[in-house]
Enzyme design. Structure first.
Site, PDB file in Angstrom:
ATOM      1  CG  HIS A   1      -0.114   7.296   0.620  1.00 48.04           C
ATOM      2  ND1 HIS A   1      -1.180   7.531   1.511  1.00 48.04           N
ATOM      3  CD2 HIS A   1      -0.780   7.818  -0.002  1.00 48.04           C
ATOM      4  CE1 HIS A   1      -1.309   8.787   1.699  1.00 48.04           C
ATOM      5  NE2 HIS A   1      -1.129   9.023   0.552  1.00 48.04           N
ATOM      6  CG  ASP A   2       6.441   7.943  -0.079  1.00 48.04           C
ATOM      7  OD1 ASP A   2       7.044   9.317  -0.177  1.00 48.04           O
ATOM      8  OD2 ASP A   2       7.224   7.833   0.726  1.00 48.04           O
TER       9      ASP A   2
ATOM     10  CE  LYS B   1      -4.487  -2.206   2.385  1.00 50.39           C
ATOM     11  NZ  LYS B   1      -3.377  -3.758   2.736  1.00 50.39           N
TER      12      LYS B   1
ATOM     13  N   PRO C   1       5.826  11.235  -5.680  1.00 53.00           N
ATOM     14  CG  PRO C   1       4.397  12.205  -6.994  1.00 53.00           C
ATOM     15  CD  PRO C   1       5.608  12.453  -6.471  1.00 53.00           C
TER      16      PRO C   1
HETATM   17  O1  C5P Z   1      -7.693 -12.325   7.646  1.00 54.81           O
HETATM   18  P1  C5P Z   1      -9.435 -11.736   5.902  1.00 54.81           P
HETATM   19  O2  C5P Z   1      -8.930 -12.543   5.003  1.00 54.81           O
HETATM   20  O3  C5P Z   1      -9.796 -10.648   6.869  1.00 54.81           O
HETATM   21  O4  C5P Z   1      -7.749 -10.999   5.549  1.00 54.81           O
HETATM   22  C1  C5P Z   1      -7.732  -9.194   4.811  1.00 54.81           C
HETATM   23  C2  C5P Z   1      -6.762  -9.163   4.323  1.00 54.81           C
HETATM   24  O5  C5P Z   1      -7.344  -8.599   2.947  1.00 54.81           O
HETATM   25  C3  C5P Z   1      -5.495  -8.922   5.091  1.00 54.81           C
HETATM   26  O6  C5P Z   1      -4.486  -8.794   4.035  1.00 54.81           O
HETATM   27  C4  C5P Z   1      -5.609  -7.510   4.746  1.00 54.81           C
HETATM   28  O7  C5P Z   1      -5.013  -6.313   5.394  1.00 54.81           O
HETATM   29  C5  C5P Z   1      -6.324  -7.326   2.990  1.00 54.81           C
HETATM   30  N1  C5P Z   1      -6.907  -5.950   3.021  1.00 54.81           N
HETATM   31  C6  C5P Z   1      -8.122  -6.020   3.675  1.00 54.81           C
HETATM   32  N2  C5P Z   1      -9.081  -4.852   3.136  1.00 54.81           N
HETATM   33  C7  C5P Z   1      -8.532  -3.876   2.275  1.00 54.81           C
HETATM   34  C8  C5P Z   1      -8.080  -4.469   2.052  1.00 54.81           C
HETATM   35  C9  C5P Z   1      -6.640  -5.729   2.164  1.00 54.81           C
HETATM   36  O8  C5P Z   1      -8.985  -6.624   4.499  1.00 54.81           O
HETATM   37  N3  C5P Z   1      -9.362  -2.924   1.534  1.00 54.81           N
END
Ligand code: C5P
Length: 212
Positions: A64-65, A62, A67
């Site tokens: 976020h910085d 993810k 360019p």
């Molecule tokens: O254990 P679970 O299925 O809830 O994990 C969801 C994964 O998806 C985690 O690694 C979380 O960081 C990632 N994630 C999320 N929602 C987002 C983006 C990423 O749950 N919007």
């Protein structure tokens, strides 16, 4: 044996603790997701190791910085062999374009909107997500991380929709608020789903019975 369109989220500090599950899941699922916890504690070698073992690797950093930093970090992720990399769309147009132009075709950039699946969606947030995804598209971002509630309205814009917040019918939701089942996410238009705790808690079901 069909390969299920699932990224298994390796949410833990050590790769070792997942080795048993990874052995079982090999050939059954599309790929694995390395997030901040694993990447920070194991370091970049975790990506190299997973690639050596034949996995498709989604590096969920993810970004976020500014360019310049986004460009260099994207290049590093590309050199490391990652197949997918997340960038916050809020980084802005210039950063998104830098990410696109600094990578080669082996790396797909996934845009992350401001709405995490740990929040409930309201109309204002949903509008923000649509605006984010439109900007991502204009900047040639390959795909998006899309909350369950937004898949339907995103599929006209994107083929590469990756959806977290997945829970089986009898699962606890934990911290996730915007959730759906694997079947419904795929039916709605997600290309891949991200599953962490649901796989850990239901490994045999996901491997042998889940039909997606
Ligand atoms: O254990 P679970 O299925 O809830 O994990 C969801 C994964 O998806 C985690 O690694 C979380 O960081 C990632 N994630 C999320 N929602 C987002 C983006 C990423 O749950 N919007």
């Amino acid at each position: 044996m069909s390969v299920k369109p699932i990224f298994f989220a390796l949410d833990g500090p050590n790769l070792n603790e997942f080795e048993f599950m990874l052995k079982k899941l090999e050939g059954h699922i599309f790929g694995v997701k390395v997030g901040l916890e694993m990447f920070i504690s194991e370091g970049p070698k975790v990506v190299e190791k997973l690639k050596k073992d034949g996995w498709t690797v989604f590096l969920d950093l993810k970004l976020h910085d500014i360019p310049n930093t986004v460009r260099k970090a994207t290049k590093s992720a590309n050199n490391l062999g990652a197949d997918f990399l997340t960038i916050h769309i809020a980084s802005g147009k210039d950063a998104l374009q830098e990410a696109y132009s600094s990578k080669n075709d082996s790396l797909k950039i996934l845009g992350v909107s401001q709405a995490l699946t740990s929040s409930t969606m309201d109309a204002k947030m949903s509008k923000g997500v649509s605006e984010d995804f439109l900007l991502a598209k204009q900047c040639s971002v390959d795909g998006v991380i899309c909350p369950p509630s937004e898949i339907e309205r995103t599929k006209n814009l994107y083929d590469l929709i990756v959806t977290p917040g997945i829970r089986l019918n009898n699962d606890t939701k934990d911290d996730q608020k915007n959730t759906t089942t694997p079947e419904n996410a795929i039916l709605a238009g997600a290309k891949y789903i991200v599953m962490g705790r649901s796989i850990i808690n239901n490994l045999d079901f996901v491997m042998n019975e889940l039909d997606i």
